[in-house]
Motif scaffolding. Structure first.
Motif, PDB file in Angstrom:
ATOM      1  N   VAL A  40      13.407  -7.405  42.411  1.00 38.96           N
ATOM      2  CA  VAL A  40      13.704  -7.781  40.904  1.00 38.96           C
ATOM      3  C   VAL A  40      13.944  -9.033  40.574  1.00 38.96           C
ATOM      4  CG1 VAL A  40      14.493  -5.304  40.673  1.00 38.96           C
ATOM      5  CG2 VAL A  40      16.180  -7.132  41.519  1.00 38.96           C
ATOM      6  N   LEU A  41      14.480  -9.813  41.561  1.00 35.01           N
ATOM      7  CA  LEU A  41      14.980 -11.293  41.348  1.00 35.01           C
ATOM      8  C   LEU A  41      13.692 -12.277  40.920  1.00 35.01           C
ATOM      9  CD1 LEU A  41      17.003 -13.355  41.025  1.00 35.01           C
ATOM     10  CD2 LEU A  41      16.927 -13.868  43.425  1.00 35.01           C
ATOM     11  N   LEU A  69      20.660  -2.929  30.346  1.00 31.19           N
ATOM     12  CA  LEU A  69      21.411  -2.540  31.545  1.00 31.19           C
ATOM     13  C   LEU A  69      21.075  -1.127  31.934  1.00 31.19           C
ATOM     14  CD1 LEU A  69      23.340  -3.527  33.949  1.00 31.19           C
ATOM     15  CD2 LEU A  69      25.389  -2.908  32.290  1.00 31.19           C
ATOM     16  N   GLY A  70      21.418  -0.307  30.992  1.00 34.14           N
ATOM     17  CA  GLY A  70      21.231   1.159  31.406  1.00 34.14           C
ATOM     18  C   GLY A  70      19.722   1.483  31.669  1.00 34.14           C
ATOM     19  N   MET A  71      18.977   0.967  31.047  1.00 35.94           N
ATOM     20  CA  MET A  71      17.408   0.987  31.171  1.00 35.94           C
ATOM     21  C   MET A  71      17.209   0.318  32.851  1.00 35.94           C
ATOM     22  SD  MET A  71      14.544   2.103  30.258  1.00 35.94           S
ATOM     23  CE  MET A  71      13.133   2.173  30.311  1.00 35.94           C
ATOM     24  N   GLY A  72      17.733  -0.721  33.084  1.00 37.81           N
ATOM     25  CA  GLY A  72      17.648  -1.509  34.433  1.00 37.81           C
ATOM     26  C   GLY A  72      18.188  -0.663  35.525  1.00 37.81           C
ATOM     27  N   VAL A  73      19.200   0.152  35.365  1.00 33.01           N
ATOM     28  CA  VAL A  73      19.796   0.905  36.344  1.00 33.01           C
ATOM     29  C   VAL A  73      18.882   2.021  36.511  1.00 33.01           C
ATOM     30  CG1 VAL A  73      21.785   2.535  36.833  1.00 33.01           C
ATOM     31  CG2 VAL A  73      22.204   0.400  36.027  1.00 33.01           C
ATOM     32  N   LEU A  74      18.439   2.939  35.427  1.00 42.13           N
ATOM     33  CA  LEU A  74      17.585   3.904  35.572  1.00 42.13           C
ATOM     34  C   LEU A  74      16.351   3.680  36.280  1.00 42.13           C
ATOM     35  CD1 LEU A  74      18.686   6.008  32.779  1.00 42.13           C
ATOM     36  CD2 LEU A  74      19.334   6.524  34.687  1.00 42.13           C
ATOM     37  N   ASN A  75      15.664   2.740  35.494  1.00 41.56           N
ATOM     38  CA  ASN A  75      14.159   2.134  35.985  1.00 41.56           C
ATOM     39  C   ASN A  75      14.072   1.224  36.923  1.00 41.56           C
ATOM     40  OD1 ASN A  75      11.652   2.891  35.043  1.00 41.56           O
ATOM     41  ND2 ASN A  75      11.468   0.604  34.235  1.00 41.56           N
ATOM     42  N   ASN A  76      14.858   0.741  37.491  1.00 39.14           N
ATOM     43  CA  ASN A  76      14.968  -0.233  38.662  1.00 39.14           C
ATOM     44  C   ASN A  76      15.810  -0.003  39.765  1.00 39.14           C
ATOM     45  OD1 ASN A  76      12.857  -1.584  37.134  1.00 39.14           O
ATOM     46  ND2 ASN A  76      14.154  -2.918  36.343  1.00 39.14           N
ATOM     47  N   VAL A  77      17.000  -0.099  39.372  1.00 37.01           N
ATOM     48  CA  VAL A  77      18.367  -0.193  40.566  1.00 37.01           C
ATOM     49  C   VAL A  77      17.992   1.171  41.410  1.00 37.01           C
ATOM     50  CG1 VAL A  77      20.671   0.044  41.156  1.00 37.01           C
ATOM     51  CG2 VAL A  77      19.667  -1.526  39.229  1.00 37.01           C
ATOM     52  N   ILE A  78      18.347   2.041  40.755  1.00 35.92           N
ATOM     53  CA  ILE A  78      18.115   3.543  41.442  1.00 35.92           C
ATOM     54  C   ILE A  78      17.068   3.835  42.051  1.00 35.92           C
ATOM     55  CG2 ILE A  78      18.422   6.137  41.270  1.00 35.92           C
ATOM     56  CD1 ILE A  78      20.629   5.433  39.001  1.00 35.92           C
ATOM     57  N   PRO A  79      15.799   4.118  41.260  1.00 35.61           N
ATOM     58  CA  PRO A  79      14.518   4.252  42.089  1.00 35.61           C
ATOM     59  C   PRO A  79      13.895   3.305  42.785  1.00 35.61           C
ATOM     60  CG  PRO A  79      14.133   3.633  39.555  1.00 35.61           C
ATOM     61  CD  PRO A  79      15.539   3.717  39.965  1.00 35.61           C
ATOM     62  N   PHE A  80      13.941   2.202  42.620  1.00 34.27           N
ATOM     63  CA  PHE A  80      13.706   0.975  43.692  1.00 34.27           C
ATOM     64  C   PHE A  80      14.346   1.136  45.046  1.00 34.27           C
ATOM     65  CE2 PHE A  80      11.932  -2.305  40.608  1.00 34.27           C
ATOM     66  CZ  PHE A  80      11.198  -1.549  39.950  1.00 34.27           C
ATOM     67  N   SER A  81      15.673   1.234  45.081  1.00 39.36           N
ATOM     68  CA  SER A  81      16.521   1.571  46.224  1.00 39.36           C
ATOM     69  C   SER A  81      15.969   2.772  46.946  1.00 39.36           C
ATOM     70  CB  SER A  81      17.943   1.370  45.836  1.00 39.36           C
ATOM     71  OG  SER A  81      18.366   0.144  45.094  1.00 39.36           O
ATOM     72  N   LEU A  82      15.886   3.775  46.184  1.00 42.03           N
ATOM     73  CA  LEU A  82      15.459   5.153  46.776  1.00 42.03           C
ATOM     74  C   LEU A  82      14.315   5.168  47.555  1.00 42.03           C
ATOM     75  CD1 LEU A  82      17.151   7.741  44.180  1.00 42.03           C
ATOM     76  CD2 LEU A  82      17.980   7.345  46.697  1.00 42.03           C
TER      77      LEU A  82
END
Length: 308
Positions: A40-41, A69-82
């Motif tokens: 993401v960076l 921020l909410g979109m980033g969590v749902l669309n990047n942080v959670i799915p990318f990590s999983l």
């Protein structure tokens, strides 16, 4: 869908399909959170460079950035990590096939949360076909190893569910009228603000051995091609051909991932995976409905002729 839209769709499917083996290669030298944070960076730097070159307007309200921020969590942080964690246990091709269930989860979540997206009989039928495809792919063999690959597959399915919630949440962003590139850059920036500190605290990457050139090349391709360029293409296709047509990428994406996983990583493509993917594709076609409309029209004409 004109010729250029199809070409863009195929390129997008290729980029997202290749992202799975790229992640698999990068995991040889980097831990999960560090890889996701780098993804993401680097994507953020690339996308904001595009924003600067295009001189696009940047949102200046707290509400807009809170939504990003909410979109980033749902669309990047959670799915990318999983997804990346799941790939530490399962093959890249299998992970891509499981992510292909995203539109099916989206149809269910949107039907439950949005008044204008209620679940109809055809949509429910398509969801059931898709879920049957997931059952075929996962297979009964993993039930004897609940602590291993089943949890990794569930993690990837959890990523697909998170993507479905992000597509519903994206409606909140319409009122800000952001350019698609700004939207992509904003959500990756918000994701970086979460993932980079998390990776530094959990993984402590500066104390790890220096990865090889193959790992760094995979990270670069994963971030720039599979994230930044892919996001720009994705929103360009939506603008040109609509969101429904763009959803076709989820059928093509696993195909490219299975092929690239076999060629780059030597992964085996099993008949069960192909059969499950076919069921998922059938479910998507039923949810979408366009492929079945000519058949329905033909049946209706025949019924009218019989009555006449």
């Amino acid at each position: 869908m004109d010729g250029l839209a199809w070409l863009m769709l195929i390129v997008l499917a290729l980029l997202w399909g290749l992202s799975f083996p790229f992640a698999h290669i990068a995991l040889r030298g980097l831990p999960v959170l560090t890889l996701v944070a780098l993804r993401v960076l680097l994507a953020t730097v690339t996308l904001w460079a595009v924003v600067a070159l295009m001189r696009l307007q940047v949102p200046d309200s707290r509400a807009a950035w809170a939504s990003l921020l909410g979109m980033g969590v749902l669309n990047n942080v959670i799915p990318f990590s999983l997804i990346v964690w799941g790939q530490t246990e399962i093959a890249a091709g299998l992970a891509a096939v499981l992510i292909g269930t995203t539109p099916l989860f989206t149809a269910f979540v949107a039907g439950a949360l949005l008044p204008d997206e209620r679940i109809t009989v055809p949509r429910l039928t398509g969801i059931l076909f898709g879920m049957a495809g997931v059952v075929v792919i996962v297979g009964p063999g993993v039930l004897g190893d609940l602590g291993h690959s089943l949890w990794a597959q569930c993690a990837v399915l959890g990523a697909a569910l998170s993507y479905s919630f992000s597509s519903v949440f994206a409606r909140r962003l319409r009122r800000f009228s952001m350019h698609p590139v700004v939207l992509s850059a904003g959500q990756t920036l918000a994701s970086s603000a979460i993932l980079v500190p998390a990776a530094l605290i959990v993984d402590r990457p500066f104390g790890l051995p220096m990865p090889g050139a193959d790992v760094w090349l995979a990270v670069l391709a994963f971030a720039v091609l599979g994230t930044a360029v892919a996001y720009i293409l994705y929103f360009a296709i939506i603008a040109r051909a609509g969101a429904t047509n763009t959803m076709l990428v989820t059928v093509l994406n696993p195909v490219f991932a299975l092929i690239s996983g076999a060629l780059l990583l030597g992964e085996a493509v099993t008949l069960r995976q192909v059969g499950g993917l076919a069921l998922i594709a059938l479910g998507l076609s039923v949810v979408d409905g366009r492929l079945w409309r000519p058949l329905g029209a033909a049946v209706a004409r025949q019924a009218e002729g019989t009555r006449g």
